[in-house]
Design an enzyme around this catalytic site. Structure first.
Site, PDB file in Angstrom:
ATOM      1  N   SER A 274      18.289  -8.947  22.532  1.00  0.00           N
ATOM      2  CA  SER A 274      18.773 -10.217  23.089  1.00  0.00           C
ATOM      3  C   SER A 274      20.226 -10.157  23.559  1.00  0.00           C
ATOM      4  O   SER A 274      20.651 -11.026  24.306  1.00  0.00           O
ATOM      5  CB  SER A 274      18.613 -11.337  22.065  1.00  0.00           C
ATOM      6  OG  SER A 274      19.463 -11.128  20.961  1.00  0.00           O
TER       7      SER A 274
ATOM      8  N   HIS B 298      24.665 -13.311  18.459  1.00  0.00           N
ATOM      9  CA  HIS B 298      24.696 -13.908  19.792  1.00  0.00           C
ATOM     10  C   HIS B 298      26.112 -14.344  20.151  1.00  0.00           C
ATOM     11  O   HIS B 298      27.002 -14.370  19.300  1.00  0.00           O
ATOM     12  CB  HIS B 298      23.748 -15.106  19.896  1.00  0.00           C
ATOM     13  CG  HIS B 298      22.316 -14.711  20.068  1.00  0.00           C
ATOM     14  ND1 HIS B 298      21.301 -15.617  20.054  1.00  0.00           N
ATOM     15  CD2 HIS B 298      21.724 -13.506  20.245  1.00  0.00           C
ATOM     16  CE1 HIS B 298      20.146 -14.993  20.227  1.00  0.00           C
ATOM     17  NE2 HIS B 298      20.377 -13.703  20.334  1.00  0.00           N
TER      18      HIS B 298
ATOM     19  N   ASP C 290      20.310 -21.131  22.161  1.00  0.00           N
ATOM     20  CA  ASP C 290      19.635 -20.888  20.888  1.00  0.00           C
ATOM     21  C   ASP C 290      19.127 -22.139  20.174  1.00  0.00           C
ATOM     22  O   ASP C 290      18.678 -22.044  19.030  1.00  0.00           O
ATOM     23  CB  ASP C 290      20.569 -20.135  19.933  1.00  0.00           C
ATOM     24  CG  ASP C 290      20.814 -18.716  20.371  1.00  0.00           C
ATOM     25  OD1 ASP C 290      20.035 -18.198  21.193  1.00  0.00           O
ATOM     26  OD2 ASP C 290      21.789 -18.115  19.885  1.00  0.00           O
TER      27      ASP C 290
END
Length: 173
Positions: free
Chosen positions: A56, A96, A122
């Site tokens: 990701s 992230h 998210d």
């Protein structure tokens, strides 16, 4: 076959040698634990080193890359910073980038994250009804990383501390 050879070696040892081997093993394990706990104290993070588990965050980070984290309370969280956070009900932390920050008048900060390689933010990952993360959710913030040589890209990447940018030698440039 390996276990039988090991048992034969143990049977041939006298009690003193066996005790010495067990003691050596115990010292190695306790030394590793002391180093880990020391890193926790120095960095302020419950997990000072994490492994990237998904794609990701590509192209910045790939599966298997190591991130070195700190989690100092006095450092403000900024947009663009890479954070490792834990969501209630999930065991594995997520790596992230901070996408947006929402600061209230009382100074309380909430933030939204997104994986670089993901199409959406998210919010779908957070627990139901949660739209923002808070500082209490943060395991640490990436301060450096280690990437293996990526022969596919034909680049030699190095260990980077206190910076999160590519430092690669490209032989084609």
């Amino acid at each position: 076959m390996l276990s039988l050879d090991f048992l034969d070696d143990v049977r041939r040892m006298n009690k003193r040698q066996l005790y010495y081997q067990v003691l050596n093993f115990g010292m190695i394990v306790s030394s590793a634990l002391m180093i880990w706990k020391g890193l926790m104290v120095i960095t302020g993070s419950e997990s000072p080193i994490v492994v990237v588990l998904s794609g990701s965050m590509e192209p910045a980070f790939h599966r298997g890359d190591l991130l070195f984290l700190t989690n100092r309370v006095e450092d403000p969280i900024r947009v663009g910073e890479i954070v490792v956070f834990r969501i209630e009900g999930r065991e594995i932390p997520i790596v992230h980038r901070v996408l947006k920050i929402h600061e209230k008048q009382n100074g309380h900060i909430k933030f939204l994250t997104k994986g670089d390689n993901n199409a959406v933010d998210d919010r779908g990952l957070y627990k139901q009804g949660q739209h923002w993360l808070e500082k209490k959710d943060v395991v640490g913030r990436a301060r450096g990383f280690y990437q293996e040589n990526r022969s596919v890209k034909d680049r030699n990447c190095k260990l980077l501390i206190r910076s999160l940018h590519w430092d690669c030698d490209d032989p084609h440039e």
